[in-house]
Design a protein around this motif. Structure first.
Motif, PDB file in Angstrom:
ATOM      1  N   ALA A 152      16.431   2.160  -4.588  1.00  0.00           N
ATOM      2  CA  ALA A 152      15.305   2.388  -3.680  1.00  0.00           C
ATOM      3  C   ALA A 152      15.725   2.131  -2.233  1.00  0.00           C
ATOM      4  CB  ALA A 152      14.133   1.495  -4.066  1.00  0.00           C
ATOM      5  N   HIS A 153      16.534   1.097  -2.025  1.00  0.00           N
ATOM      6  CA  HIS A 153      17.038   0.792  -0.686  1.00  0.00           C
ATOM      7  C   HIS A 153      17.931   1.924  -0.172  1.00  0.00           C
ATOM      8  CE1 HIS A 153      18.321  -1.744   2.670  1.00  0.00           C
ATOM      9  NE2 HIS A 153      19.569  -1.360   2.411  1.00  0.00           N
ATOM     10  N   GLU A 154      18.795   2.452  -1.049  1.00  0.00           N
ATOM     11  CA  GLU A 154      19.685   3.546  -0.651  1.00  0.00           C
ATOM     12  C   GLU A 154      18.910   4.806  -0.292  1.00  0.00           C
ATOM     13  OE1 GLU A 154      22.263   4.025  -3.975  1.00  0.00           O
ATOM     14  OE2 GLU A 154      23.215   2.049  -3.744  1.00  0.00           O
ATOM     15  N   LEU A 155      17.761   5.024  -0.947  1.00  0.00           N
ATOM     16  CA  LEU A 155      16.939   6.197  -0.669  1.00  0.00           C
ATOM     17  C   LEU A 155      16.017   5.994   0.524  1.00  0.00           C
ATOM     18  CD1 LEU A 155      15.911   7.193  -4.324  1.00  0.00           C
ATOM     19  CD2 LEU A 155      17.520   8.400  -2.840  1.00  0.00           C
ATOM     20  N   GLY A 156      16.067   4.822   1.122  1.00  0.00           N
ATOM     21  CA  GLY A 156      15.213   4.542   2.274  1.00  0.00           C
ATOM     22  C   GLY A 156      13.782   4.206   1.900  1.00  0.00           C
ATOM     23  N   LEU A 157      13.577   3.708   0.684  1.00  0.00           N
ATOM     24  CA  LEU A 157      12.224   3.428   0.195  1.00  0.00           C
ATOM     25  C   LEU A 157      11.907   1.940   0.116  1.00  0.00           C
ATOM     26  CD1 LEU A 157      12.081   5.976  -2.787  1.00  0.00           C
ATOM     27  CD2 LEU A 157      11.118   6.278  -0.496  1.00  0.00           C
ATOM     28  N   ALA A 158      12.795   1.103   0.621  1.00  0.00           N
ATOM     29  CA  ALA A 158      12.627  -0.342   0.438  1.00  0.00           C
ATOM     30  C   ALA A 158      11.280  -0.845   0.953  1.00  0.00           C
ATOM     31  CB  ALA A 158      13.768  -1.084   1.124  1.00  0.00           C
ATOM     32  N   ASP A 159      10.788  -0.265   2.049  1.00  0.00           N
ATOM     33  CA  ASP A 159       9.544  -0.757   2.660  1.00  0.00           C
ATOM     34  C   ASP A 159       8.293  -0.167   2.032  1.00  0.00           C
ATOM     35  OD1 ASP A 159      11.036  -2.286   4.431  1.00  0.00           O
ATOM     36  OD2 ASP A 159      11.101  -0.708   5.962  1.00  0.00           O
ATOM     37  N   CYS A 160       8.442   0.835   1.172  1.00  0.00           N
ATOM     38  CA  CYS A 160       7.243   1.475   0.605  1.00  0.00           C
ATOM     39  C   CYS A 160       7.232   1.428  -0.923  1.00  0.00           C
ATOM     40  CB  CYS A 160       7.109   2.911   1.099  1.00  0.00           C
ATOM     41  SG  CYS A 160       8.569   3.915   0.867  1.00  0.00           S
ATOM     42  N   VAL A 161       8.072   0.571  -1.506  1.00  0.00           N
ATOM     43  CA  VAL A 161       8.086   0.385  -2.953  1.00  0.00           C
ATOM     44  C   VAL A 161       7.861  -1.095  -3.259  1.00  0.00           C
ATOM     45  CG1 VAL A 161       9.482   0.474  -5.052  1.00  0.00           C
ATOM     46  CG2 VAL A 161       9.571   2.356  -3.427  1.00  0.00           C
ATOM     47  N   GLU A 162       6.984  -1.363  -4.221  1.00  0.00           N
ATOM     48  CA  GLU A 162       6.672  -2.739  -4.616  1.00  0.00           C
ATOM     49  C   GLU A 162       6.979  -2.903  -6.096  1.00  0.00           C
ATOM     50  OE1 GLU A 162       2.731  -5.672  -4.733  1.00  0.00           O
ATOM     51  OE2 GLU A 162       2.780  -3.948  -3.375  1.00  0.00           O
ATOM     52  N   TRP A 163       7.484  -4.082  -6.477  1.00  0.00           N
ATOM     53  CA  TRP A 163       7.882  -4.348  -7.853  1.00  0.00           C
ATOM     54  C   TRP A 163       7.046  -5.494  -8.411  1.00  0.00           C
ATOM     55  CZ3 TRP A 163      11.608  -0.811  -9.193  1.00  0.00           C
ATOM     56  CH2 TRP A 163      12.282  -0.201  -8.142  1.00  0.00           C
ATOM     57  N   ILE A 164       6.293  -5.222  -9.460  1.00  0.00           N
ATOM     58  CA  ILE A 164       5.436  -6.230 -10.087  1.00  0.00           C
ATOM     59  C   ILE A 164       5.918  -6.391 -11.532  1.00  0.00           C
ATOM     60  CG2 ILE A 164       3.072  -6.868 -10.675  1.00  0.00           C
ATOM     61  CD1 ILE A 164       2.151  -4.911  -8.465  1.00  0.00           C
ATOM     62  N   VAL A 165       6.564  -7.509 -11.824  1.00  0.00           N
ATOM     63  CA  VAL A 165       7.253  -7.702 -13.099  1.00  0.00           C
ATOM     64  C   VAL A 165       6.439  -8.611 -14.019  1.00  0.00           C
ATOM     65  CG1 VAL A 165       9.406  -8.432 -14.190  1.00  0.00           C
ATOM     66  CG2 VAL A 165       9.442  -7.419 -11.898  1.00  0.00           C
ATOM     67  N   ASN A 166       6.345  -8.204 -15.290  1.00  0.00           N
ATOM     68  CA  ASN A 166       5.643  -8.976 -16.331  1.00  0.00           C
ATOM     69  C   ASN A 166       4.224  -9.335 -15.897  1.00  0.00           C
ATOM     70  OD1 ASN A 166       7.940  -8.905 -17.994  1.00  0.00           O
ATOM     71  ND2 ASN A 166       8.758 -10.780 -17.111  1.00  0.00           N
ATOM     72  N   ALA A 167       3.498  -8.327 -15.460  1.00  0.00           N
ATOM     73  CA  ALA A 167       2.134  -8.542 -14.967  1.00  0.00           C
ATOM     74  C   ALA A 167       1.186  -8.850 -16.119  1.00  0.00           C
ATOM     75  CB  ALA A 167       1.657  -7.311 -14.217  1.00  0.00           C
ATOM     76  N   SER A 168       0.176  -9.655 -15.831  1.00  0.00           N
ATOM     77  CA  SER A 168      -0.876  -9.918 -16.809  1.00  0.00           C
ATOM     78  C   SER A 168      -1.820  -8.718 -16.856  1.00  0.00           C
ATOM     79  CB  SER A 168      -1.663 -11.161 -16.409  1.00  0.00           C
ATOM     80  OG  SER A 168      -2.342 -10.939 -15.175  1.00  0.00           O
ATOM     81  N   PHE A 169      -2.708  -8.715 -17.849  1.00  0.00           N
ATOM     82  CA  PHE A 169      -3.651  -7.601 -17.955  1.00  0.00           C
ATOM     83  C   PHE A 169      -4.571  -7.556 -16.740  1.00  0.00           C
ATOM     84  CE2 PHE A 169      -7.782  -5.860 -19.152  1.00  0.00           C
ATOM     85  CZ  PHE A 169      -7.412  -4.618 -19.635  1.00  0.00           C
TER      86      PHE A 169
END
Length: 478
Positions: free
Chosen positions: A341-358
């Motif tokens: 995502a960083h290489e594609l220039g998307l670092a500032d517009c992509v968010e990562w939410i890992v193991n989210a609750s319901f």
């Protein structure tokens, strides 16, 4: 040609001899298993803490919400064959936090030490065959501890079925994804390089022929194992078609759509306040989910955005990845995606939410306008149904479950067909669909979202429980 003929002849001889040896071995191993424990229903689910669609099926069977007739009789004892270190308390907590499912029935955990034997990363070559053999060893480990009256497999590992059947269990299969399918054989035959067909093999006619023979042998074994089931359930039309072809000597598979918790998602308002336009991607961080294609399509949509207000909406939009990490491999895969995502220039517009609750998942779906799905031949596609139930316009892969069962037009109030989402294949097609969803006016979006919600109602937990209970009731302990 002579060398190829000799290779095929040798493989055929090995198949004949191997079948004879396997038959003898089978009877020796099966004869040493303990006696059947009456009144016990056991689920073979080594990674029951995985947080995926298969785990949702398992939890829903154990805890049907608001029903007076549970899937498993109240008098029956329930056991789960699961990897060592996972406790019953943890499974109950995971069901509550991840799936909003409260399990009240007591469950007994049967620990399995050899779950590493079915992990694909353990086998760089002949992965399918070696995983199959590993599943036999794992199944025998389970059955040596407990032979239940009813053995229910909710993972798709069919190779231990004959041992459970020979020991006296009635075998029930809920198949999410065929271990081997005609699509897999077709991709090998056509020389298509994919995550399960290396380019080195795809480019060699001899290696392709050998791999096709190898796949045919495994498919034959797989089909024989599927013949011993008392009930076979499948989760989609695509899976049913493949199981019918491969398990052709067994019982006809019954279509039971998997449970999706649509009740709370259907309560989310369609006319939502959109302070920030964003898309979501709800998938575990696994290679077949193809998150890289989502990043590429999102980046392409931003590059193609024009100078208009609509183009500005695309440039300012965000993409939120919501997924589970099962192990270190998934975490490494996530790190690689973040770097991409960083290489594609998307670092500032992509968010990562890992193991989210319901509750977190519900909150994120409540503000999204579109949802991405890019897995080829996804057997069903629970995340796609979740998008639709939440009023999120799906952009799914044009294959298997999403194509055949889910993202289908419905009849609108005016009597005309109304689309429920978009199907794509290439990065360009996904980019066009992303742009359309992000730039459509509120009235058009709400019209599609309302039709999608209508379609999502066909995949409720209540429908799953009704259909599953109806097909398994005759074989359960009375």
């Amino acid at each position: 040609m002579d060398s190829l003929f000799l290779i095929l002849l040798a493989a055929l001889c090995a198949l004949v001899l191997g079948t004879a040896c396997a038959t003898i071995t089978f009877y020796v191993l099966a004869s040493g298993l303990p006696r059947v424990q009456k009144g016990v229903v056991a689920f073979f689910h080594p990674f029951a803490d995985g947080g995926g669609g298969g785990e949702r099926v398992l939890c829903s069977i154990l805890a049907p919400p608001g029903t007076t007739q549970p899937c498993v009789p109240r008098t029956a004892q329930v056991a789960i064959f699961v990897r060592e270190g996972v406790t019953a308390e943890r499974l109950l907590q995971d069901a509550q936090s991840r799936f909003n499912i409260r399990i009240e029935k007591p469950i007994r955990v049967i620990p399995l030490r050899r779950t590493h034997l079915v992990k694909p990363e353990r086998y760089p070559r002949f992965t399918l065959l070696r995983q199959a053999l590993g599943s036999v060893a794992l199944g025998l480990e389970a059955l040596r501890q407990l032979v239940p009256e009813v053995y229910i497999d909710t993972t798709g590992w069919a190779f231990p079925y004959p041992f459970a059947w020979k020991a006296g269990s009635r075998v029930v299969a809920y198949v999410h994804y065929p271990t081997i399918s005609s699509d897999m054989l077709g991709r090998v035959w056509s020389g298509t390089a994919t995550y399960n067909n290396d380019a080195d093999i795809a480019e060699s006619p001899v290696k392709t022929t050998i791999k096709l023979l190898y796949y045919r042998v495994v498919a034959l074994w797989y089909g024989v194992c599927g013949c011993v089931t008392a009930v076979t359930c499948v989760n989609s039309s695509w899976t049913r078609d493949h199981i019918q072809r491969i398990w052709f000597l067994g019982r006809a598979p019954l279509l039971v759509y998997p449970p999706v918790d649509t009740r709370e998602l259907l309560q989310l308002p369609l006319d939502r306040k959109l302070k920030q336009l964003y898309l979501v991607s709800v998938n575990q961080f696994r290679p077949e989910k193809n998150h890289r294609l989502q990043l590429e399509a999102f980046a392409l949509a931003k590059r193609m955005a024009g100078p208009t207000l609509q183009g500005q909406a695309v440039r300012e939009a965000k993409l939120k990845f919501i997924g589970g990490c099962r192990n270190a491999d998934d975490e490494a895969r996530l790190a690689a995606l973040q770097q991409y995502a960083h290489e594609l220039g998307l670092a500032d517009c992509v968010e990562w939410i890992v193991n989210a609750s319901f509750s977190e998942l519900k909150s994120q779906l409540g503000g999204a306008v579109g949802g991405l799905h890019t897995m080829v031949d996804e057997h069903f596609g629970i995340s796609v149904v979740e998008y639709m139930a939440a009023g999120v316009v799906p952009i799914a892969h044009n294959s298997a479950g999403p194509k055949q069962d889910i993202v289908k037009p419905v009849q609108g109030d005016d009597g005309c067909e109304q689309v429920t989402g978009f199907l794509s294949t290439s990065a360009e097609e996904y980019s066009e669909a992303i742009t359309r969803v992000l730039t459509m006016d509120q009235r058009e979006r709400m019209k599609i979202a309302a039709a999608a919600q209508k379609q999502a109602m066909a995949f409720s937990t209540e429908r799953f429980l009704h259909d599953f209970t109806a097909v398994v009731a005759p074989v359960l302990p009375r």
